[in-house]
Design a protein around this motif. Sequence first.
Motif, short mmCIF file in Angstrom:
data_model
loop_
_atom_site.label_atom_id
_atom_site.label_comp_id
_atom_site.label_asym_id
_atom_site.label_seq_id
_atom_site.Cartn_x
_atom_site.Cartn_y
_atom_site.Cartn_z
N PHE A 115 105.44 54.84 47.16
CA PHE A 115 104.61 56.04 47.11
C PHE A 115 104.23 56.37 48.68
CE2 PHE A 115 100.33 54.92 47.93
CZ PHE A 115 100.30 53.46 47.97
N SER A 116 103.74 57.44 48.84
CA SER A 116 103.13 57.99 50.12
C SER A 116 102.51 59.49 49.82
CB SER A 116 104.51 58.20 50.97
OG SER A 116 103.82 58.47 52.28
N ALA A 117 101.30 59.43 50.41
CA ALA A 117 100.41 60.34 50.01
C ALA A 117 99.54 60.82 51.23
CB ALA A 117 99.71 60.34 48.72
N CYS A 118 98.92 61.97 51.39
CA CYS A 118 97.82 62.30 52.17
C CYS A 118 96.71 62.90 51.59
CB CYS A 118 98.10 62.98 53.40
SG CYS A 118 98.84 64.79 53.16
N LEU A 119 95.62 62.74 52.11
CA LEU A 119 94.36 63.02 51.45
C LEU A 119 94.18 64.76 50.93
CD1 LEU A 119 92.03 61.40 50.92
CD2 LEU A 119 90.88 62.29 52.84
N PHE A 137 94.19 60.09 47.38
CA PHE A 137 95.06 61.04 48.20
C PHE A 137 95.88 62.03 47.20
CE2 PHE A 137 93.76 57.16 50.56
CZ PHE A 137 93.92 57.67 51.69
N LYS A 138 95.67 63.24 47.59
CA LYS A 138 96.24 64.12 46.43
C LYS A 138 97.54 65.01 46.80
CE LYS A 138 92.21 65.18 43.60
NZ LYS A 138 90.82 64.87 44.50
N ARG A 139 97.82 64.82 48.23
CA ARG A 139 99.16 65.45 48.37
C ARG A 139 100.26 64.48 48.38
NH1 ARG A 139 100.12 68.15 54.16
NH2 ARG A 139 102.28 68.70 53.95
N ASP A 148 98.30 56.22 40.95
CA ASP A 148 97.83 57.27 40.20
C ASP A 148 96.87 58.31 41.18
OD1 ASP A 148 96.14 58.88 38.56
OD2 ASP A 148 95.58 57.33 37.29
N GLN A 149 97.29 59.67 41.35
CA GLN A 149 96.80 60.56 42.10
C GLN A 149 95.54 61.19 41.56
OE1 GLN A 149 100.42 63.10 41.43
NE2 GLN A 149 99.07 64.58 42.02
N SER A 237 100.20 54.94 52.28
CA SER A 237 101.65 54.72 51.59
C SER A 237 101.84 53.04 51.37
CB SER A 237 102.78 54.93 52.74
OG SER A 237 102.50 56.44 53.01
N GLY A 238 102.84 52.98 50.35
CA GLY A 238 103.09 51.57 50.15
C GLY A 238 104.47 51.77 49.34
N PHE A 239 104.98 50.35 49.33
CA PHE A 239 106.21 50.14 48.42
C PHE A 239 106.41 48.83 48.43
CE2 PHE A 239 107.40 50.64 53.01
CZ PHE A 239 108.33 49.43 53.33
#
Length: 244
Positions: A115-119, A137-139, A148-149, A237-239
Amino acid sequence: MEFGALLLLTLLGLSFGEPGFVQRDYMNTLEWLRAKVEFINNLEDKLKIFDGWQSDVYALEARLNATVDELTRQKAEVDRLNKENQDMGMRLNATEEEIDKLKQSSAKDAPQIAFSACLSNSGEIYSGPSTDKTLVFKRIFSNTGGYDQSTGVFTAPVNGLYYFTFSTYGYNTHIAGAILMKNGVRQISTFDYTSDDSSDIGSNSAVLQLAAGDKVHMELWDNGRVYDNWNGHTTFSGFLVFPV
Ligand SMILES: *[C@@H]1O[C@H](CO)[C@@H](O)[C@H](O)[C@H]1NC(C)=O
Ligand SMILES: *[C@@H]1O[C@H](CO)[C@@H](O)[C@H](O)[C@H]1NC(C)=O
């Protein structure tokens, strides 16, 4: 032989009473004998030719035998190569099967988790300080499961080693930075104290061993603040690196 026959006929001729008759008969017999002798000579010549032929045939047979031997040797070599080829084909098939199995098992057994997201997901936002210091992080750039966004919490789907990385951006009015938490326990962080410069960034990353169900999230420092807008300054981000 010719001389012996002439002698015999001469003696025979002398024993006949009528000389005219004897003379004629003698001449005929001589002719006949000459013809026979010639015939026999011819036969001898032909026999010599035949002997020659026989040795030619023998030589041919020897060459034929040599050719047969060579063909037999070559056939054995071809058989050996065919066998070797077949063995290699079998080994190649076995290797290919093994590779297919490995491909399938790695595709099937190793879950694809990233997953990868920004605030920010809409315009400029500040986050914090607040009583709930969890950063959500919603985007979302990608999320194949686990993150879980709506809560900002990543829950490990399987036991494994996971890589996490994050970056934070903030202004000098507050502590800028955040903490990566595993099951509520601090792991790594970024931190920049209030200062004279206008803005600060920081980033950090770690490989964490997680059991299925372990939870990882980002949280603010006390009185901390991070900032984001469409430029994606503050990210998480994480995987899964591999299951264990
Ligand atoms: C050719 O081979 C045959 C069968 O092996 C053998 O009987 C024969 O003697 C051989 N001929 C020559 C000329 O070597
Ligand atoms: C290898 O696999 C191919 C395709 O499945 C097959 O046609 C061939 O006979 C196999 N070769 C051997 C040596 O088993």
